[in-house]
Structures are given as structure tokens and as C-alpha cells.
Motif scaffolding. Sequence first.
Motif, mmCIF file in Angstrom:
data_model
loop_
_atom_site.group_PDB
_atom_site.id
_atom_site.type_symbol
_atom_site.label_atom_id
_atom_site.label_comp_id
_atom_site.label_asym_id
_atom_site.label_seq_id
_atom_site.Cartn_x
_atom_site.Cartn_y
_atom_site.Cartn_z
ATOM 1 N N PRO A 108 0.808 -1.235 0.000
ATOM 2 C CA PRO A 108 0.000 0.000 0.000
ATOM 3 C C PRO A 108 0.833 1.273 0.000
ATOM 4 O O PRO A 108 0.478 2.243 -0.694
ATOM 5 C CB PRO A 108 -0.843 -0.133 1.267
ATOM 6 N N TRP A 109 1.926 1.321 0.763
ATOM 7 C CA TRP A 109 2.715 2.554 0.820
ATOM 8 C C TRP A 109 3.344 2.873 -0.534
ATOM 9 O O TRP A 109 3.519 4.046 -0.881
ATOM 10 C CB TRP A 109 3.799 2.481 1.904
ATOM 11 N N ILE B 64 1.975 1.951 -3.518
ATOM 12 C CA ILE B 64 0.857 2.419 -4.347
ATOM 13 C C ILE B 64 0.562 3.887 -4.046
ATOM 14 O O ILE B 64 0.318 4.691 -4.959
ATOM 15 C CB ILE B 64 -0.385 1.548 -4.111
ATOM 16 N N ASP B 65 0.617 4.254 -2.768
ATOM 17 C CA ASP B 65 0.363 5.655 -2.385
ATOM 18 C C ASP B 65 1.411 6.583 -3.006
ATOM 19 O O ASP B 65 1.069 7.674 -3.491
ATOM 20 C CB ASP B 65 0.387 5.796 -0.861
ATOM 21 N N ALA B 66 2.683 6.165 -2.984
ATOM 22 C CA ALA B 66 3.745 7.006 -3.537
ATOM 23 C C ALA B 66 3.570 7.179 -5.043
ATOM 24 O O ALA B 66 3.759 8.277 -5.590
ATOM 25 C CB ALA B 66 5.111 6.387 -3.230
ATOM 26 N N THR C 264 0.695 6.857 -6.703
ATOM 27 C CA THR C 264 -0.528 7.635 -6.913
ATOM 28 C C THR C 264 -0.284 9.126 -6.700
ATOM 29 O O THR C 264 -0.817 9.974 -7.434
ATOM 30 C CB THR C 264 -1.635 7.145 -5.966
ATOM 31 N N ALA C 265 0.550 9.448 -5.706
ATOM 32 C CA ALA C 265 0.831 10.855 -5.408
ATOM 33 C C ALA C 265 1.556 11.552 -6.550
ATOM 34 O O ALA C 265 1.536 12.788 -6.648
ATOM 35 C CB ALA C 265 1.661 10.959 -4.130
ATOM 36 N N SER C 266 2.176 10.785 -7.437
ATOM 37 C CA SER C 266 2.907 11.393 -8.561
ATOM 38 C C SER C 266 2.001 11.723 -9.745
ATOM 39 O O SER C 266 2.412 12.449 -10.663
ATOM 40 C CB SER C 266 4.016 10.445 -9.035
ATOM 41 N N ALA D 73 10.759 5.743 -3.712
ATOM 42 C CA ALA D 73 10.121 5.087 -2.566
ATOM 43 C C ALA D 73 10.803 3.774 -2.218
ATOM 44 O O ALA D 73 10.897 3.411 -1.036
ATOM 45 C CB ALA D 73 8.638 4.862 -2.858
#
Length: 341
Positions: free
Chosen positions: A33-34, A36-38, A40-42, A240
Motif C-alpha cells: 500500500p505505501w 501504491i500511495d507514492a 498515486t501521489a505522482s 520510494a
Amino acid sequence: MADGFDLWHHGDLEVGDGLVDLAVNVRSGTPPPWLIDAITASLPDLAAYPRQEAAVRAVAARHRMDPERVLLTAGAAEAFVLIARAFRPRHAVVVHPQFTEPEAALRSAGHMVDRVILRPEDGFVLDPAAIPADADLVVIGNPTNPTSVLHRADDLRELARPDRILVVDEAFMDAVPGEPESLAGASIPGLVVIRSLTKTWGLAGLRVGYVLAAAGLIEQLAAVQPHWPVSTPALAAAIACSNEHAVAEAAAAALDTERQRSYLLDNLVAGRTYGVPRGPFVLVQVAGGTVLREALRAKGYAVRRGDTFPGLGPDWLRIAVRPEDVVDGFVKVWRDTAVDL
């Protein structure tokens, strides 16, 4: 096809709807998940052209080396293509059985390729003396796909020559606890180390990897690379996956893989392995391998055929390491099917 071997065949072609995947060497349950979050944030930055500087610095820091010794690529596969374009070897040698993409890239670029075949009776272990002295480009995997054998770093160092490019594919090295035989960051003349974020982090669809080499070699490779080869989301992933948290998580995952591999080997009754497997997969020789593979497929399990790797044949199967609950189901089908044959 090259000498009867389909060098472009990969494990993803074995996978189909409804099949349990033991053919592709990507770690289960990834990306986390962390990550995927990184990624997605891009996404809001997609309108801008990718800027690599931060990702290059992150990868360099992860390996404690200067940024000018790092080249980001669209996966390890692009790195092999760049090597085939940038260098003009007179005598290229690929050590097999191993990942076939390097040889395929060299041949596609018009290079002649010789093969050094490691033997199962020797445990698929490298003998540096087997490499021709006049070879000016040598490619070897460590740990090697599909044999899962981890070669000694000292044996690989013996292959280095001032007039030789030594390419070591370490795409699976982060799946080995402690990475004991890695040459990443080593200062060896002509050394080119290739790493991938695909396997441990589940990023096959994102395409991100990198090359570690002397600055002069990196310049030669970069000169034949297209502009903006690595996307903004892939750059975010590279950053990441290079921090201390990610490195620690990868180390823990490597220990899990080691335990799961032992569990798989302990429960595989039919078939024989050679050498000491250290990667996130095992190579098994079993009579009637083609029939067994098709029978397993009919019962819901996909494994990787071995006959596309030079040095192997249809009685070889590569099996990806999976969690124990998946292995339990697979082993039951494996045993029942092998007995039926």
C-alpha cells in the motif's frame, strides 16, 4: 528462435485466467500500500516531462555510490537493449542457463553470441576458467534465472578484464537475505550491474530498473537511450523503494522467501534439483516435464517451462516461491499428477 530456443518466451505467457501463478517470479501481495500511495501521489505531475534527478540520487544513496554511476531504465529489459546498442563486442558470451533477454537483445542488434553452458552435475556453478579469454562482453545472472544458483562474488571478479564488459544481472539479488554476493557499488573495471524493482515490489507493469557502472560506461549507455525513458510514476517508485524503510522491508521479505522456498523444496516429492537454490524460484528436473506441466495447467496451476532456456530441455520446470498455503494446494496437485504419470 535461436538454435531451437525461443529466447523471447517469458513466464507471463504461461499464466491464464483462473490459474494459480507459479510461473512468474514476482513476489505475492505486491505492490504494498505505501508504494501504491507514492505512485498515486505522482499522478498530478503527469502533464510535465519526467525529471530523473531525485530518483537517481535516491538509488545512488541506496547503494552508497555517486549519482553519475547510476542510469535509470524502463526495467532491466531496457538495460539489455542499451548494452547491445552501446557496445560493439567482437566476442560476446552469455552464460546459460539464464534469463534469455540479454542474448535476444544482443542478437537483435546484430551481434554474434557464444554460449557457455553450466552443467546440472556441477550444480550450475560458474567455473571462471570456462569463459573464453578473448571474450570482451560477458553476461551472467546472479542469482541466476532459472537455476536459482548464487555465484560467488570472487568468481565473478575473476571474470573482470580491462578490455572486457562484465554484465551481472542482479534482478533477483534483493530476494537473497543480506545480498552476500552482490557486486552493486563495486569498483571493478568494465563492470555493469543491472537491478530491477519488478520482482520484489510487484512493478512489472510499471517498468523500472537501473544500471550501476563506472561513469564512462553510464555515459555510453545513456547516449543510446531515448529521451524520458522512465515515467514519472516509475521515478516515484524508484525513490520510494530506495529509502531505509523499503530496504528493511525488502530484507524481511527475503527472509520470508527463504523460508517459503525451503517449505516448497521439502514438500516436492517428485523431481530433482541441482545446486543450492537461493532465489525466489526453484528449478526442477522431472521425467515427462511437458506432460506434467500441461496436466498441472489443466488442474489450475501454471509453472514455467524450461525448454526455452539454452542448456535445458522439456523435463525442466521452474516453480516460483509462494506462501505456504499456496504451496500446500500446489504440492497436493503436483504429487497426485506426478504419480498418475
